[in-house]
Design a protein around this motif. Structure first.
Motif, PDB file in Angstrom:
ATOM      1  N   ASN A  64       0.867  -1.172   0.000  1.00  0.00           N
ATOM      2  CA  ASN A  64       0.000   0.000   0.000  1.00  0.00           C
ATOM      3  C   ASN A  64       0.907   1.226   0.000  1.00  0.00           C
ATOM      4  O   ASN A  64       1.711   1.401   0.914  1.00  0.00           O
ATOM      5  N   SER A  66       0.899   5.281   0.020  1.00  0.00           N
ATOM      6  CA  SER A  66       0.111   6.505   0.194  1.00  0.00           C
ATOM      7  C   SER A  66       1.077   7.673   0.301  1.00  0.00           C
ATOM      8  O   SER A  66       2.147   7.553   0.890  1.00  0.00           O
ATOM      9  N   PHE A 113      -2.597  10.600  -2.908  1.00  0.00           N
ATOM     10  CA  PHE A 113      -3.130   9.332  -3.391  1.00  0.00           C
ATOM     11  C   PHE A 113      -2.840   8.186  -2.436  1.00  0.00           C
ATOM     12  O   PHE A 113      -1.998   8.280  -1.542  1.00  0.00           O
ATOM     13  N   ILE A 115      -2.630   3.827  -3.124  1.00  0.00           N
ATOM     14  CA  ILE A 115      -2.741   2.767  -4.128  1.00  0.00           C
ATOM     15  C   ILE A 115      -2.313   1.432  -3.518  1.00  0.00           C
ATOM     16  O   ILE A 115      -1.357   1.369  -2.740  1.00  0.00           O
ATOM     17  N   THR A 117      -0.915  -2.068  -4.687  1.00  0.00           N
ATOM     18  CA  THR A 117      -0.274  -2.573  -5.908  1.00  0.00           C
ATOM     19  C   THR A 117       0.791  -3.616  -5.595  1.00  0.00           C
ATOM     20  O   THR A 117       1.301  -3.684  -4.476  1.00  0.00           O
TER      21      THR A 117
END
Length: 167
Positions: A64, A66, A113, A115, A117
Protein backbone atom coordinates in the motif's frame (compact mmCIF):
# COMPACT_ATOMS: atom_id res chain seq x y z
CA UNK A 1 13.65 57.56 -40.15
CA UNK A 2 14.19 53.84 -39.59
CA UNK A 3 12.73 51.33 -41.98
CA UNK A 4 10.07 48.79 -41.08
CA UNK A 5 12.74 46.05 -40.78
CA UNK A 6 14.75 47.99 -38.19
CA UNK A 7 11.63 48.72 -36.16
CA UNK A 8 10.53 45.05 -36.27
CA UNK A 9 14.02 43.92 -35.25
CA UNK A 10 14.01 46.30 -32.27
CA UNK A 11 10.54 45.17 -31.20
CA UNK A 12 11.39 41.44 -31.45
CA UNK A 13 14.69 41.91 -29.57
CA UNK A 14 12.90 43.78 -26.80
CA UNK A 15 10.12 41.14 -26.60
CA UNK A 16 12.58 38.23 -26.44
CA UNK A 17 14.64 40.00 -23.78
CA UNK A 18 11.51 40.47 -21.63
CA UNK A 19 10.50 36.82 -22.21
CA UNK A 20 13.97 35.60 -21.15
CA UNK A 21 13.85 37.80 -18.05
CA UNK A 22 10.41 36.42 -17.14
CA UNK A 23 11.73 32.83 -17.50
CA UNK A 24 14.66 33.60 -15.19
CA UNK A 25 12.35 35.17 -12.59
CA UNK A 26 9.99 32.18 -12.87
CA UNK A 27 12.74 29.63 -12.26
CA UNK A 28 14.17 31.66 -9.36
CA UNK A 29 10.75 31.96 -7.72
CA UNK A 30 10.71 28.17 -7.19
CA UNK A 31 13.60 28.56 -4.74
CA UNK A 32 11.19 30.19 -2.29
CA UNK A 33 8.93 27.11 -2.19
CA UNK A 34 9.66 24.85 0.79
CA UNK A 35 7.76 21.61 0.11
CA UNK A 36 6.76 19.24 2.90
CA UNK A 37 5.73 15.99 1.20
CA UNK A 38 4.78 12.89 3.16
CA UNK A 39 4.70 9.22 2.21
CA UNK A 40 3.98 5.87 3.78
CA UNK A 41 4.49 2.40 2.34
CA UNK A 42 3.21 -0.76 3.97
CA UNK A 43 4.08 -4.21 2.67
CA UNK A 44 0.86 -6.21 2.96
CA UNK A 45 2.10 -9.49 1.50
CA UNK A 46 5.16 -11.22 0.12
CA UNK A 47 3.53 -13.01 -2.82
CA UNK A 48 6.54 -15.19 -3.49
CA UNK A 49 10.20 -15.34 -2.70
CA UNK A 50 12.17 -17.76 -4.86
CA UNK A 51 15.52 -18.65 -6.25
CA UNK A 52 15.64 -18.42 -10.06
CA UNK A 53 17.28 -21.19 -12.13
CA UNK A 54 20.28 -18.88 -12.68
CA UNK A 55 20.74 -18.68 -8.89
CA UNK A 56 19.35 -15.15 -8.41
CA UNK A 57 16.84 -14.29 -5.67
CA UNK A 58 13.50 -12.81 -6.79
CA UNK A 59 10.71 -11.33 -4.68
CA UNK A 60 7.16 -10.25 -5.48
CA UNK A 61 5.58 -7.85 -2.98
CA UNK A 62 2.11 -6.39 -2.50
CA UNK A 63 2.16 -2.96 -0.91
CA UNK A 64 0.00 0.00 0.00
CA UNK A 65 1.57 3.26 -1.14
CA UNK A 66 0.11 6.50 0.19
CA UNK A 67 1.54 9.95 -0.29
CA UNK A 68 0.71 13.63 -0.13
CA UNK A 69 2.96 15.39 -2.63
CA UNK A 70 0.75 18.44 -3.21
CA UNK A 71 3.33 20.78 -1.68
CA UNK A 72 5.72 19.93 -4.55
CA UNK A 73 3.42 21.68 -7.02
CA UNK A 74 3.77 25.38 -7.74
CA UNK A 75 2.50 27.41 -10.65
CA UNK A 76 5.76 26.47 -12.45
CA UNK A 77 5.42 22.68 -12.03
CA UNK A 78 4.63 20.71 -15.17
CA UNK A 79 4.62 17.22 -13.62
CA UNK A 80 6.25 15.10 -10.93
CA UNK A 81 7.83 11.70 -11.59
CA UNK A 82 7.86 9.39 -8.56
CA UNK A 83 9.24 5.93 -7.96
CA UNK A 84 9.60 3.52 -5.05
CA UNK A 85 12.93 1.71 -4.74
CA UNK A 86 14.11 -1.04 -2.44
CA UNK A 87 17.58 -0.23 -1.10
CA UNK A 88 19.85 -2.70 0.68
CA UNK A 89 23.49 -3.60 1.25
CA UNK A 90 25.37 -6.72 0.17
CA UNK A 91 28.95 -7.79 0.82
CA UNK A 92 29.81 -6.80 -2.77
CA UNK A 93 27.99 -3.42 -2.92
CA UNK A 94 27.34 -0.85 -0.21
CA UNK A 95 24.14 0.28 -1.96
CA UNK A 96 21.82 -1.75 -4.17
CA UNK A 97 18.71 -0.04 -5.55
CA UNK A 98 15.85 -1.85 -7.25
CA UNK A 99 12.96 0.16 -8.66
CA UNK A 100 9.66 -1.46 -7.69
CA UNK A 101 6.97 0.98 -8.85
CA UNK A 102 6.71 4.36 -10.58
CA UNK A 103 4.15 6.93 -11.71
CA UNK A 104 3.85 10.36 -13.26
CA UNK A 105 1.69 12.88 -11.42
CA UNK A 106 0.43 15.40 -13.99
CA UNK A 107 -1.38 17.82 -11.66
CA UNK A 108 -1.72 18.87 -8.02
CA UNK A 109 -5.19 17.27 -7.86
CA UNK A 110 -3.60 13.83 -8.34
CA UNK A 111 -0.73 14.39 -5.90
CA UNK A 112 -2.54 13.04 -2.84
CA UNK A 113 -3.13 9.33 -3.39
CA UNK A 114 -3.36 5.82 -1.97
CA UNK A 115 -2.74 2.77 -4.13
CA UNK A 116 -2.72 -0.98 -3.47
CA UNK A 117 -0.27 -2.57 -5.91
CA UNK A 118 2.29 -5.27 -6.54
CA UNK A 119 5.78 -4.35 -7.59
CA UNK A 120 5.61 -3.19 -11.21
CA UNK A 121 9.23 -4.18 -11.87
CA UNK A 122 11.03 -7.36 -10.84
CA UNK A 123 12.80 -7.31 -7.48
CA UNK A 124 15.83 -9.46 -8.35
CA UNK A 125 19.21 -9.67 -6.65
CA UNK A 126 22.09 -11.02 -8.71
CA UNK A 127 23.06 -13.63 -6.18
CA UNK A 128 21.42 -15.16 -3.15
CA UNK A 129 21.71 -12.15 -0.85
CA UNK A 130 18.04 -11.47 -0.11
CA UNK A 131 17.21 -14.17 2.45
CA UNK A 132 16.65 -12.47 5.81
CA UNK A 133 17.84 -9.16 4.33
CA UNK A 134 16.82 -5.89 5.96
CA UNK A 135 16.01 -3.16 3.43
CA UNK A 136 14.60 0.34 3.07
CA UNK A 137 11.82 1.47 0.79
CA UNK A 138 12.55 4.91 -0.60
CA UNK A 139 10.14 7.16 -2.44
CA UNK A 140 12.06 9.32 -4.89
CA UNK A 141 10.58 12.23 -6.82
CA UNK A 142 11.73 14.49 -9.63
CA UNK A 143 9.88 17.79 -10.06
CA UNK A 144 9.79 18.82 -13.72
CA UNK A 145 9.17 22.55 -14.08
CA UNK A 146 7.76 24.42 -17.06
CA UNK A 147 10.95 26.48 -17.06
CA UNK A 148 14.13 26.17 -14.99
CA UNK A 149 16.04 23.25 -13.58
CA UNK A 150 14.61 19.97 -12.34
CA UNK A 151 14.80 19.17 -8.65
CA UNK A 152 14.84 15.80 -6.92
CA UNK A 153 14.47 14.51 -3.39
CA UNK A 154 13.38 11.41 -1.48
CA UNK A 155 11.83 10.01 1.68
CA UNK A 156 13.52 6.93 3.17
CA UNK A 157 11.26 4.47 5.04
CA UNK A 158 13.15 1.94 7.15
CA UNK A 159 12.40 -1.28 9.00
CA UNK A 160 11.53 -3.80 6.29
CA UNK A 161 12.95 -7.32 6.06
CA UNK A 162 12.58 -10.37 3.87
CA UNK A 163 11.96 -13.92 5.15
CA UNK A 164 14.80 -16.31 5.96
CA UNK A 165 13.43 -19.04 3.68
CA UNK A 166 12.17 -19.16 0.08
CA UNK A 167 8.40 -19.47 -0.47
Amino acid sequence: MHSFGYRLNGLLTFALTILALMCVITSLSDNFNTPSPSADIKITNINWFQKQPQGHDEVSLTMNVSADLQSLFTWNTKQVFIFVAAEYETPKNSLNQVSLWDAIIPAKEHAKFWIHTSNKYRFVDQGNNLRGKKFNLTMHWHVMPKTGKMSADKIVLTGYSLPEEYR
